[in-house]
Scaffold this motif. Structure first.
Motif, PDB file in Angstrom:
ATOM      1  N   GLU A 124       0.833  -1.206   0.000  1.00 40.36           N
ATOM      2  CA  GLU A 124       0.000   0.000   0.000  1.00 40.36           C
ATOM      3  C   GLU A 124       0.870   1.259   0.000  1.00 40.36           C
ATOM      4  OE1 GLU A 124      -3.945   1.660   2.302  1.00 40.36           O
ATOM      5  OE2 GLU A 124      -2.902  -0.088   3.084  1.00 40.36           O
ATOM      6  N   ARG A 125       1.844   1.293   0.882  1.00 36.83           N
ATOM      7  CA  ARG A 125       2.745   2.449   0.949  1.00 36.83           C
ATOM      8  C   ARG A 125       3.522   2.596  -0.358  1.00 36.83           C
ATOM      9  NH1 ARG A 125       6.120   2.650   6.170  1.00 36.83           N
ATOM     10  NH2 ARG A 125       4.075   3.211   6.922  1.00 36.83           N
ATOM     11  N   TRP A 126       3.992   1.478  -0.915  1.00 33.50           N
ATOM     12  CA  TRP A 126       4.756   1.519  -2.161  1.00 33.50           C
ATOM     13  C   TRP A 126       3.917   2.105  -3.299  1.00 33.50           C
ATOM     14  CZ3 TRP A 126       4.324  -1.196  -6.893  1.00 33.50           C
ATOM     15  CH2 TRP A 126       5.434  -1.077  -7.740  1.00 33.50           C
ATOM     16  N   LEU A 127       2.666   1.679  -3.396  1.00 29.97           N
ATOM     17  CA  LEU A 127       1.798   2.192  -4.455  1.00 29.97           C
ATOM     18  C   LEU A 127       1.576   3.698  -4.323  1.00 29.97           C
ATOM     19  CD1 LEU A 127      -0.861  -0.655  -4.674  1.00 29.97           C
ATOM     20  CD2 LEU A 127       0.746   0.017  -6.467  1.00 29.97           C
ATOM     21  N   TYR A 128       1.333   4.163  -3.103  1.00 25.65           N
ATOM     22  CA  TYR A 128       1.051   5.572  -2.893  1.00 25.65           C
ATOM     23  C   TYR A 128       2.285   6.458  -3.028  1.00 25.65           C
ATOM     24  CZ  TYR A 128      -3.719   4.753  -1.381  1.00 25.65           C
ATOM     25  OH  TYR A 128      -5.033   4.412  -1.346  1.00 25.65           O
ATOM     26  N   ASN A 129       3.458   5.958  -2.652  1.00 28.45           N
ATOM     27  CA  ASN A 129       4.654   6.802  -2.593  1.00 28.45           C
ATOM     28  C   ASN A 129       5.597   6.678  -3.782  1.00 28.45           C
ATOM     29  OD1 ASN A 129       3.868   7.797  -0.101  1.00 28.45           O
ATOM     30  ND2 ASN A 129       4.941   6.200   1.017  1.00 28.45           N
ATOM     31  N   ASN A 130       5.327   5.794  -4.717  1.00 26.54           N
ATOM     32  CA  ASN A 130       6.267   5.576  -5.811  1.00 26.54           C
ATOM     33  C   ASN A 130       5.654   5.749  -7.196  1.00 26.54           C
ATOM     34  OD1 ASN A 130       8.809   4.721  -4.423  1.00 26.54           O
ATOM     35  ND2 ASN A 130       7.363   3.295  -3.518  1.00 26.54           N
ATOM     36  N   ALA A 131       4.652   6.565  -7.310  1.00 21.13           N
ATOM     37  CA  ALA A 131       4.044   6.796  -8.627  1.00 21.13           C
ATOM     38  C   ALA A 131       4.921   7.767  -9.426  1.00 21.13           C
ATOM     39  CB  ALA A 131       2.650   7.363  -8.445  1.00 21.13           C
TER      40      ALA A 131
END
Length: 80
Positions: free
Chosen positions: A47-54
């Protein structure tokens, strides 16, 4: 609305993949496992990866989807 529903509803954003909510739900169902993208590159919190790495690399998103929907069903191990 539960916390889970709120998170899935919040997944609709221009920078996120259209199936981000589905991926997060599946990841949670699997017990929030670490996902290895490449040697030495691991997602500990999808979840964090999706939100922070776009924006996301298409190759890495494909690896996440493969892990969530193919490898976890044991299909990948059947080829050996």
């Amino acid at each position: 609305m539960t916390d889970n529903d709120a998170t899935l509803a919040a997944c609709v954003a221009p920078d996120l993949p259209s199936d981000a909510g589905r991926m997060i739900a599946r990841w949670r169902t699997l017990g929030c496992p670490y996902i290895e993208l490449d040697t030495g590159v691991v997602i500990s919190n999808l979840e964090r990866w999706l939100y922070n790495n776009a924006p996301h690399s298409g190759v890495w998103l494909a690896r996440v989807r493969e892990y969530l929907y193919i490898d976890t069903y044991g299909i990948g191990s059947m080829a050996a």
